[in-house]
Design an enzyme around this catalytic site. Structure first.
Site, mmCIF file in Angstrom:
data_model
loop_
_atom_site.group_PDB
_atom_site.id
_atom_site.type_symbol
_atom_site.label_atom_id
_atom_site.label_comp_id
_atom_site.label_asym_id
_atom_site.label_seq_id
_atom_site.Cartn_x
_atom_site.Cartn_y
_atom_site.Cartn_z
ATOM 1 N N CYS A 290 0.829 -1.194 0.000
ATOM 2 C CA CYS A 290 0.000 0.000 0.000
ATOM 3 C C CYS A 290 0.865 1.246 0.000
ATOM 4 O O CYS A 290 2.060 1.202 0.267
ATOM 5 C CB CYS A 290 -0.908 0.000 1.228
ATOM 6 N N GLY B 49 -0.421 0.248 -5.171
ATOM 7 C CA GLY B 49 -1.731 -0.357 -4.957
ATOM 8 C C GLY B 49 -2.752 0.223 -5.902
ATOM 9 O O GLY B 49 -2.832 1.449 -6.050
ATOM 10 N N ASN C 262 0.487 1.083 5.997
ATOM 11 C CA ASN C 262 1.153 0.212 5.031
ATOM 12 C C ASN C 262 1.931 -0.834 5.802
ATOM 13 O O ASN C 262 2.716 -0.495 6.696
ATOM 14 C CB ASN C 262 2.108 1.019 4.141
ATOM 15 N N GLY C 263 1.736 -2.104 5.449
ATOM 16 C CA GLY C 263 2.421 -3.192 6.128
ATOM 17 C C GLY C 263 1.446 -4.265 6.559
ATOM 18 O O GLY C 263 0.287 -4.293 6.136
ATOM 19 N N TYR D 173 12.115 -4.209 -6.564
ATOM 20 C CA TYR D 173 10.850 -4.427 -7.260
ATOM 21 C C TYR D 173 9.803 -3.333 -7.065
ATOM 22 O O TYR D 173 9.236 -2.838 -8.018
ATOM 23 C CB TYR D 173 10.303 -5.768 -6.775
#
Length: 495
Positions: free
Chosen positions: A12, A44, A118-119, A280
Site C-alpha cells: 500500500c 496499490g 502500510n504493512g 521491485y
C-alpha cells in the site's frame, strides 16, 4: 513499474499533509494529497481514499479503483481543510472490498481519528484476540482496522507516559514490533509512525510556497509538511527532507513538526528495511537510505555481470522492470544495450486471468520483439525477478520466433523461496518456481540457453554500497530470499 498478477503483488501507499500557519486561507490541502496518491499508484490499484479535517469536522471520500477514478472535481470539493491523510491499497490479508478501503475513520472516547497503514502486523491474530477481549468490536479482518482500534486502548496504568496519544502509540508499538508505517490524524494534528525495524518505507517532505516552486528550492518557511511512503510522491511542490527513522514517532501540527520519541529494537537487533523495495516495488526515482533506487538497480546489474558473465551481442530487459539493471549489466560487461521488446501499456491487470494458459497468452498481447535488435543476435535478457516462471518462457519463444540465435536470462535478484509475513503478498512456497527448479533446470524449462540469478550477498552488497542514514543504522530484511526473518523467528507462528 506496475507488475501483473503473475508476480508479486504490491503493498500500500500512504500520504499525509498539514498546512502550517503560513498555509493560504481558503485553500484545501486535498489536491496535494490526491496528486501524492497518484504518484504512489504503483503501490496499490484496488482502492484509494482521503480523509481531511478543517479542525472541527472530518470529510471522507473512498472508493474502489484507481485514484483518478475515485476522485473527481465534484467530490474533491467536499474534502475541505488544511490537513488530511490518504491511502492507496493493494490487499494482502483481506479481500478487495469497499469495506476494507482506507483510511479508517472512527469515533472514540478520546476523540475522532483517521488512520492509514502500510504493512502487515506479524502478530495480528494474537492482537485481534486481545482487542476483542477488551470488548471492542471489529467490522473487518483488516489489520489496519485492528491498528485503529488498538490505538484507542489506554495503556495499563503507570506504563508508557499515561493514556495520551503518544502513550497509546507507544503502547501499540509495544504490542506489535512490525510491520507498519502509519499516519494517524486527529482534529488538530497528525502523528507519523514507523515500526522499530523500519521494515516499510516512510519519508518527510516540506511543502514550498508558490514562489519557491517557480524560482527554485530554498529554506523559506514551509507552507506545510508532508509524509509519504516514497519520495516520488513529492513532486515540484514538495521538497524531500529525510526518511522517518525506524521506531520514530513524529507529531505534525500547524506550528511545525517534532520528534516525540524513537522506540528502539531489542538490544542487538538490526534494522530490517525490506530489500525488495529496491528490487521491485519502489519507483526508480524514489530515495531510500540516501540513494536513488535507480542507481541501486543499476549496481545490481553490474554485480550480476561480475557474478554471471556471458558472451553475447546485445543486452536488453523485460520492460520496464529490468531497465536499470540491464544498463548496469551492459556497462560492466562492455556489451551494448538495446531494446529487445516493446511493451503495450494498454494491456493491464484486468486482462490477467488465474490460469497458466491465459497468463501466457497475455504475454504475447503485452510484449512484441524489436526485430532489428533481435534477429540473428545472441541476447542477454535482464529481469528484476522470477516468481512463478510463467511469463519468461513465452517471452523467450517470442524472441526466438523473431530470429534470436541465443537467449540468456539474467535475474537481478536472488531466487524467491520463502513467504513474507510483513505486507508483501508473495505466492505460496509451492508456487515459487525456485523451490522446484534450480537455475539449470529452470533454463531448460523456459527454453533459455542459460539462466542465472544475482546472489544474496551480491544484492546486499549492491544495496549497501552507498546506503546511509543520519543515525548510521543500516540493515535489510532478506527473509523472502533466505528464510531469515527479523528478530530471529523461523515462521509466522513464532510471533
Amino acid at each position: 513499474m506496475s507488475k501483473n498478477a503473475t508476480g508479486l503483488t504490491h503493498e500500500c501507499g500512504v500520504f499525509g499533509a498539514i498546512g502550517t500557519e503560513f498555509w493560504p486561507e481558503n485553500v484545501d490541502i486535498s489536491q496535494i494529497i490526491m496528486i501524492g496518491l497518484e504518484a504512489l499508484q504503483h503501490r496499490g490499484q484496488e482502492s484509494s481514499g482521503i480523509v481531511t479535517t478543517n479542525g472541527t469536522s472530518f470529510h471522507t471520500q473512498k472508493g474502489m479503483g484507481l485514484v483518478r477514478n475515485v476522485f473527481n472535481s465534484e467530490n474533491m470539493k467536499k474534502l475541505q481543510g488544511s490537513m488530511g491523510i490518504g491511502h492507496t491499497r493493494y490487499s494482502t490479508s483481506c479481500a478487495s472490498d469497499q469495506v476494507n478501503c482506507q483510511p479508517f475513520f472512527v469515533h472514540s472516547i478520546h476523540g475522532s481519528l483517521a488512520v492509514a497503514h502500510n504493512g502487515e502486523l506479524v502478530n495480528k491474530d494474537g492482537l485481534r484476540k486481545m482487542v476483542l477481549g477488551r470488548g471492542v468490536g471489529l467490522s473487518t479482518h483488516s489489520d489496519s482496522e485492528l491498528i485503529t482500534q488498538a490505538l484507542c486502548l489506554n495503556p495499563p496504568e503507570g506504563e508508557i507516559n499515561g493514556p495520551n496519544w503518544p502513550g497509546r502509540i507507544k503502547h501499540l508499538m509495544q504490542l506489535s514490533p512490525l510491520s507498519y508505517s502509519i499516519v494517524i490524524m486527529l482534529k488538530d494534528r497528525i502523528y507519523v509512525v514507523r515500526d522499530p525495524y523500519g521494515n516499510r518505507p516512510l519519508c518527510l517532505g516540506k511543502i514550498l510556497p508558490i514562489s519557491d516552486r517557480v524560482n527554485g528550492f530554498n529554506d523559506t518557511q514551509a507552507e506545510g509538511w508532508a509524509v509519504a511512503s516514497e519520495s516520488c510522491a513529492f513532486l515540484t511542490h514538495i521538497r524531500y527532507v529525510r526518511e522517518v527513522y525506524p521506531g520514530e514517532i513524529i507529531e505534525m501540527t500547524r506550528a511545525g513538526i517534532k520528534t516525540i520519541d524513537i522506540i528502539d529494537r531489542p538490544e542487538g537487533k538490526a534494522p530490517a528495511f525490506c530489500i525488495f523495495e529496491y528490487v521491485y516495488f519502489a519507483r526508480p526515482n524514489s530515495i531510500f537510505e540516501g540513494q536513488e533506487v535507480y542507481s541501486v538497480r543499476a549496481q545490481c546489474g553490474r554485480q550480476l555481470a561480475i557474478e554471471n558473465p556471458v558472451d553475447a551481442d546485445i543486452v536488453g530487459s523485460v520492460p520496464e522492470s529490468g531497465n536499470a539493471a540491464a544498463h548496469g549489466f551492459a556497462k560492466q560487461s562492455n556489451i551494448p544495450f538495446g531494446e529487445l521488446l516493446t511493451k503495450n501499456t494498454y494491456v493491464g491487470r484486468s486482462f490477467i486471468q488465474p490460469t497458466t494458459r491465459l497468463r501466457q497468452l497475455n504475454v504475447s498481447l503485452k510484449f512484441s520483439p524489436i526485430g532489428v535488435n533481435v534477429a540473428g543476435k545472441r541476447l542477454i535478457l535482464i529481469d528484476d525477478s522470477i516468481v512463478r516462471g510463467n511469463t519468461i518462457g513465452p517471452i523467450i519463444k517470442l524472441l526466438r520466433k523473431a530470429g534470436a540465435t541465443e537467449v540468456h536470462i539474467r535475474v537481478a535478484s536472488p531466487p524467491l523461496q520463502h513467504p513474507c509475513y510483513m505486507g508483501i503478498n508473495i505466492p505460496t512456497k509451492e508456487e515459487l518456481i525456485a523451490n522446484s527448479l534450480d537455475s539449470t533446470d529452470l533454463a531448460s524449462h523456459v527454453g533459455a540457453d542459460s539462466l542465472e540469478y544475482l546472489s544474496v550477498d551480491g544484492l546486499v552488497k549492491a544495496v549497501q554500497r552507498n546506503a546511509k542514514m543520519e543515525n548510521n543504522k543500516i540493515g535489510h530484511c532478506t527473509a523472502c530470499l533466505t528464510g531469515e526473518y527479523p528478530d530471529g523467528i523461523s515462521s509466522k507462528e513464532d510471533w
